[in-house]
Write a protein that holds these residues in place. Sequence first.
Motif, mmCIF file in Angstrom:
data_model
loop_
_atom_site.group_PDB
_atom_site.id
_atom_site.type_symbol
_atom_site.label_atom_id
_atom_site.label_comp_id
_atom_site.label_asym_id
_atom_site.label_seq_id
_atom_site.Cartn_x
_atom_site.Cartn_y
_atom_site.Cartn_z
ATOM 1 N N LYS A 1 13.183 -5.077 11.479
ATOM 2 C CA LYS A 1 11.969 -4.627 12.132
ATOM 3 C C LYS A 1 10.772 -4.922 11.246
ATOM 4 C CE LYS A 1 14.631 -0.769 14.074
ATOM 5 N NZ LYS A 1 14.781 -1.391 15.415
ATOM 6 N N THR A 2 9.599 -4.922 11.836
ATOM 7 C CA THR A 2 8.398 -5.194 11.057
ATOM 8 C C THR A 2 8.214 -4.168 9.940
ATOM 9 O OG1 THR A 2 7.042 -3.985 12.664
ATOM 10 C CG2 THR A 2 7.240 -6.364 12.957
ATOM 11 N N ASP A 3 8.664 -2.943 10.162
ATOM 12 C CA ASP A 3 8.543 -1.907 9.139
ATOM 13 C C ASP A 3 9.456 -2.135 7.940
ATOM 14 O OD1 ASP A 3 7.991 0.945 11.395
ATOM 15 O OD2 ASP A 3 6.637 -0.587 10.618
ATOM 16 N N ASP A 4 10.374 -3.084 8.056
ATOM 17 C CA ASP A 4 11.236 -3.417 6.930
ATOM 18 C C ASP A 4 10.551 -4.339 5.931
ATOM 19 O OD1 ASP A 4 13.490 -1.957 7.903
ATOM 20 O OD2 ASP A 4 13.956 -3.628 9.255
ATOM 21 N N THR A 5 9.372 -4.800 6.251
ATOM 22 C CA THR A 5 8.642 -5.701 5.365
ATOM 23 C C THR A 5 8.344 -5.032 4.030
ATOM 24 O OG1 THR A 5 7.632 -6.971 7.159
ATOM 25 C CG2 THR A 5 6.481 -6.968 5.054
ATOM 26 N N GLY A 6 8.547 -5.759 2.958
ATOM 27 C CA GLY A 6 8.245 -5.243 1.640
ATOM 28 C C GLY A 6 8.958 -6.039 0.565
ATOM 29 N N GLY B 1 0.772 -1.226 0.000
ATOM 30 C CA GLY B 1 0.000 0.000 0.000
ATOM 31 C C GLY B 1 0.804 1.278 0.000
ATOM 32 N N LYS B 2 2.119 1.192 -0.128
ATOM 33 C CA LYS B 2 2.962 2.373 -0.107
ATOM 34 C C LYS B 2 3.797 2.475 -1.369
ATOM 35 C CE LYS B 2 3.362 2.695 4.909
ATOM 36 N NZ LYS B 2 4.305 2.844 6.056
ATOM 37 N N GLU B 3 4.351 3.666 -1.591
ATOM 38 C CA GLU B 3 5.205 3.887 -2.744
ATOM 39 C C GLU B 3 6.578 3.264 -2.536
ATOM 40 O OE1 GLU B 3 3.379 8.130 -4.382
ATOM 41 O OE2 GLU B 3 5.344 8.071 -3.418
#
Length: 116
Positions: free
Chosen positions: A87-92, A42-44
């Motif tokens: 970290k979880t925010d590194d997901t992608g 959902g992000k750029e």
Amino acid sequence: QVHLVESGGGLVQPGGSLRLSCEASGFDLDYDAIAWFRQAPGKEREGVSCLSSSDGNTYYADSVKGRFTTSRDNAKNTVYLEMNNLKTDDTGVYYCNLVLNGDRNWGQGTQVTVSA
């Protein structure tokens, strides 16, 4: 034909590590930069790191500085992204990017999922 192939993604727990690889072919030594990007759901797409041939420096996004390291093996035409303390925010989806003669060339990406 420039061809970039990423590999090494997977599922890891927070605090874990992964090493991504980008195998490159189809270009000479006159590239401008080689970089890693990522795109979370959902992000750029955002830049993660960049090896710049113009100034000889390596740049990292603030969010990964101190945790991620980019390196290369010229004999194998491979660039690596070593990711530590994930970290979880590194997901992608992580993409290898080659800037050549002002044009960007992309790989197909490799999925990184950080979850407990």
